[in-house]
Design a protein around this motif. Structure first.
Motif, PDB file in Angstrom:
ATOM      1  N   LYS A 111       0.828  -1.208   0.000  1.00 11.88           N
ATOM      2  CA  LYS A 111       0.000   0.000   0.000  1.00 11.88           C
ATOM      3  C   LYS A 111       0.863   1.259   0.000  1.00 11.88           C
ATOM      4  CE  LYS A 111      -4.206  -1.728   0.187  1.00 11.88           C
ATOM      5  NZ  LYS A 111      -5.183  -1.505  -0.913  1.00 11.88           N
ATOM      6  N   TRP A 112       1.951   1.224   0.766  1.00  8.64           N
ATOM      7  CA  TRP A 112       2.842   2.383   0.813  1.00  8.64           C
ATOM      8  C   TRP A 112       3.456   2.648  -0.558  1.00  8.64           C
ATOM      9  CZ3 TRP A 112       3.812   6.446   3.720  1.00  8.64           C
ATOM     10  CH2 TRP A 112       4.992   7.152   3.522  1.00  8.64           C
ATOM     11  N   GLU A 113       3.916   1.609  -1.213  1.00 10.10           N
ATOM     12  CA  GLU A 113       4.511   1.769  -2.541  1.00 10.10           C
ATOM     13  C   GLU A 113       3.478   2.288  -3.541  1.00 10.10           C
ATOM     14  OE1 GLU A 113       6.087  -2.113  -3.148  1.00 10.10           O
ATOM     15  OE2 GLU A 113       7.978  -1.679  -2.103  1.00 10.10           O
ATOM     16  N   GLU A 114       2.242   1.821  -3.432  1.00  7.61           N
ATOM     17  CA  GLU A 114       1.176   2.328  -4.294  1.00  7.61           C
ATOM     18  C   GLU A 114       0.974   3.826  -4.072  1.00  7.61           C
ATOM     19  OE1 GLU A 114      -2.264   0.042  -3.358  1.00  7.61           O
ATOM     20  OE2 GLU A 114      -1.553  -1.783  -4.373  1.00  7.61           O
ATOM     21  N   ALA A 115       0.998   4.241  -2.818  1.00  3.53           N
ATOM     22  CA  ALA A 115       0.801   5.649  -2.500  1.00  3.53           C
ATOM     23  C   ALA A 115       1.943   6.512  -3.045  1.00  3.53           C
ATOM     24  CB  ALA A 115       0.686   5.837  -0.987  1.00  3.53           C
ATOM     25  N   ILE A 116       3.165   6.049  -2.884  1.00  3.03           N
ATOM     26  CA  ILE A 116       4.321   6.821  -3.362  1.00  3.03           C
ATOM     27  C   ILE A 116       4.275   6.977  -4.873  1.00  3.03           C
ATOM     28  CG2 ILE A 116       6.834   6.803  -3.597  1.00  3.03           C
ATOM     29  CD1 ILE A 116       5.857   7.599  -0.839  1.00  3.03           C
ATOM     30  N   VAL A 117       3.923   5.904  -5.585  1.00  2.39           N
ATOM     31  CA  VAL A 117       3.819   5.978  -7.051  1.00  2.39           C
ATOM     32  C   VAL A 117       2.742   6.976  -7.454  1.00  2.39           C
ATOM     33  CG1 VAL A 117       3.150   4.692  -9.118  1.00  2.39           C
ATOM     34  CG2 VAL A 117       4.720   3.668  -7.472  1.00  2.39           C
TER      35      VAL A 117
ATOM     36  N   LYS B 270      -6.293  14.676  -9.574  1.00  2.00           N
ATOM     37  CA  LYS B 270      -7.256  14.237  -8.566  1.00  2.00           C
ATOM     38  C   LYS B 270      -7.336  12.712  -8.526  1.00  2.00           C
ATOM     39  CE  LYS B 270     -12.121  14.534  -7.206  1.00  2.00           C
ATOM     40  NZ  LYS B 270     -13.464  15.087  -7.543  1.00  2.00           N
ATOM     41  N   GLY B 271      -7.349  12.080  -9.688  1.00  2.00           N
ATOM     42  CA  GLY B 271      -7.419  10.623  -9.712  1.00  2.00           C
ATOM     43  C   GLY B 271      -6.216   9.983  -9.036  1.00  2.00           C
ATOM     44  N   SER B 272      -5.023  10.526  -9.277  1.00  2.00           N
ATOM     45  CA  SER B 272      -3.816   9.992  -8.640  1.00  2.00           C
ATOM     46  C   SER B 272      -3.841  10.220  -7.145  1.00  2.00           C
ATOM     47  CB  SER B 272      -2.574  10.643  -9.256  1.00  2.00           C
ATOM     48  OG  SER B 272      -2.431  10.276 -10.610  1.00  2.00           O
ATOM     49  N   MET B 273      -4.335  11.386  -6.738  1.00  2.00           N
ATOM     50  CA  MET B 273      -4.378  11.687  -5.314  1.00  2.00           C
ATOM     51  C   MET B 273      -5.421  10.831  -4.599  1.00  2.00           C
ATOM     52  SD  MET B 273      -1.934  13.648  -5.094  1.00  2.00           S
ATOM     53  CE  MET B 273      -1.933  14.369  -3.466  1.00  2.00           C
ATOM     54  N   ILE B 274      -6.507  10.502  -5.276  1.00  2.00           N
ATOM     55  CA  ILE B 274      -7.492   9.598  -4.685  1.00  2.00           C
ATOM     56  C   ILE B 274      -6.870   8.217  -4.473  1.00  2.00           C
ATOM     57  CG2 ILE B 274      -9.647   8.350  -5.128  1.00  2.00           C
ATOM     58  CD1 ILE B 274     -10.729  10.897  -6.441  1.00  2.00           C
ATOM     59  N   GLU B 275      -6.097   7.756  -5.446  1.00  6.63           N
ATOM     60  CA  GLU B 275      -5.401   6.478  -5.289  1.00  6.63           C
ATOM     61  C   GLU B 275      -4.464   6.523  -4.081  1.00  6.63           C
ATOM     62  OE1 GLU B 275      -3.377   5.210  -8.790  1.00  6.63           O
ATOM     63  OE2 GLU B 275      -5.105   5.533 -10.102  1.00  6.63           O
ATOM     64  N   ALA B 276      -3.705   7.612  -3.953  1.00  7.30           N
ATOM     65  CA  ALA B 276      -2.790   7.750  -2.814  1.00  7.30           C
ATOM     66  C   ALA B 276      -3.564   7.803  -1.507  1.00  7.30           C
ATOM     67  CB  ALA B 276      -1.939   9.012  -2.974  1.00  7.30           C
ATOM     68  N   ASN B 277      -4.685   8.543  -1.500  1.00  8.35           N
ATOM     69  CA  ASN B 277      -5.504   8.652  -0.291  1.00  8.35           C
ATOM     70  C   ASN B 277      -6.024   7.293   0.152  1.00  8.35           C
ATOM     71  OD1 ASN B 277      -7.367  10.148   1.659  1.00  8.35           O
ATOM     72  ND2 ASN B 277      -8.841   9.075   0.357  1.00  8.35           N
ATOM     73  N   ASN B 278      -6.508   6.500  -0.787  1.00  8.73           N
ATOM     74  CA  ASN B 278      -7.054   5.190  -0.445  1.00  8.73           C
ATOM     75  C   ASN B 278      -5.986   4.277   0.149  1.00  8.73           C
ATOM     76  OD1 ASN B 278      -9.536   6.029  -1.425  1.00  8.73           O
ATOM     77  ND2 ASN B 278      -9.293   5.049  -3.416  1.00  8.73           N
ATOM     78  N   ALA B 279      -4.797   4.297  -0.447  1.00 10.01           N
ATOM     79  CA  ALA B 279      -3.714   3.442   0.047  1.00 10.01           C
ATOM     80  C   ALA B 279      -3.247   3.884   1.428  1.00 10.01           C
ATOM     81  CB  ALA B 279      -2.545   3.455  -0.937  1.00 10.01           C
ATOM     82  N   LEU B 280      -3.075   5.201   1.610  1.00  8.02           N
ATOM     83  CA  LEU B 280      -2.586   5.717   2.891  1.00  8.02           C
ATOM     84  C   LEU B 280      -3.625   5.551   4.000  1.00  8.02           C
ATOM     85  CD1 LEU B 280      -0.845   8.930   1.556  1.00  8.02           C
ATOM     86  CD2 LEU B 280       0.304   6.977   2.612  1.00  8.02           C
TER      87      LEU B 280
END
Length: 286
Positions: free
Chosen positions: A170-176, A206-216
């Motif tokens: 999840k952390w790696e997903e957020a960083i990407v 926004k789409g990338s930040m939503i992905e990061a938000n979900n993972a974090l």
């Protein structure tokens, strides 16, 4: 055999005659290079780190941190705990590499879990203490680190082996996702006319930040057990930064942003960090 060559070299180091000290160095080098002997490599790491300046024999051998790290790393790769610890010490003291030091202190400390037969309780204690001290120093100055460096710090941030693979994933997903959003933001800034005439850039961000938000959020609220103090802080710090951006793009995220900011302030206070600690420049990088 490599063991007998190394043992002879070790014994000769106790002899203060110039010729025998030189011969001992040659023997250890042969065992380390030609025979890939772990203990000889660790011994050479120490010799190159300290150098030899023996007044009695007149034998002088200047230190070489580069060569010391070469041999310590070779020994550490095969599970020599003291060598792993010493790499951490040297890369920090001589190169200021805090992230690298954290990685090797983690490796030395976790050897007691992954390969207990290769670990010594005293060195394990030293490694864990050094890891905790380095983690605290990194949190106080992480604003000077890149996104990748801080990302690596999270992965190296636990020395107890209690973090699940899903957390690291999840952390790696957020960083990407954060890196993608940051690059999109930079591209839009470079071409302001295109940014003003189209909302496509903001939608992609926004789409990338939503992905990061979900993972974090999954790390902070669903998989927080076993996280170290450093990992808790970094996860909430990044979540706070992500939600701050999302709240500007979509007001429905404003309440989550407020709650996360309050939680982060509580964590700061608990850990004794002021607002200069953590990754205060990460908003600028997004």
């Amino acid at each position: 055999s490599p063991d007998s060559v190394k043992a002879l070299g070790q014994s000769l180091f106790g002899d203060k005659k110039h010729s025998k000290l030189k011969f001992a160095l040659q023997l250890c080098t042969y065992a380390a290079d030609a025979k890939d002997h772990t203990l000889a490599q660790a011994r050479l790491g120490r010799i190159y780190a300290d150098g030899i300046d023996d007044d009695e024999s007149g034998f002088k051998f200047p230190p070489s941190i580069e060569r010391a790290l070469h041999y310590y790393r070779q020994a550490g790769d095969k599970g020599h705990q003291h060598a792993l610890y010493n790499v951490g010490v040297l890369v920090y003291e001589h190169y200021g590499d805090m992230v690298g030091a954290l990685q090797y202190f983690q490796g030395a400390g976790m050897l007691a879990i992954s390969h207990p037969s290769l670990a010594d309780a005293k060195i394990t204690g030293y490694a864990k203490d050094a890891h905790n001290a380095m983690a605290t120093d990194i949190l106080r100055m992480s604003s000077q680190l890149s996104l990748k460096e801080v990302g690596d710090c999270f992965l190296f941030g636990n020395v107890d082996g209690s973090v699940s693979d899903i957390v690291n994933k999840k952390w790696e997903e957020a960083i990407v996702a954060i890196d993608v959003a940051r690059n999109l933001s930079n591209e839009n800034s470079d071409d302001k006319e295109e940014k003003d005439s189209s909302s496509g850039g903001s939608v992609d961000i926004k789409g990338s930040m939503i992905e990061a938000n979900n993972a974090l959020a999954a790390i902070c609220y669903d998989h927080y057990e076993g996280l170290s103090n450093m990992q808790v802080f970094l996860a909430f710090e990044f979540l706070n930064d992500v939600l701050a951006v999302l709240a500007q793009l979509d007001n429905t995220y404003a309440e989550d942003a407020r709650k996360t900011s309050a939680a982060l302030e509580n964590i700061r206070a608990t850990m004794g960090l002021d607002k200069k600690g953590g990754n205060n420049n990460k908003k600028d990088e997004l």
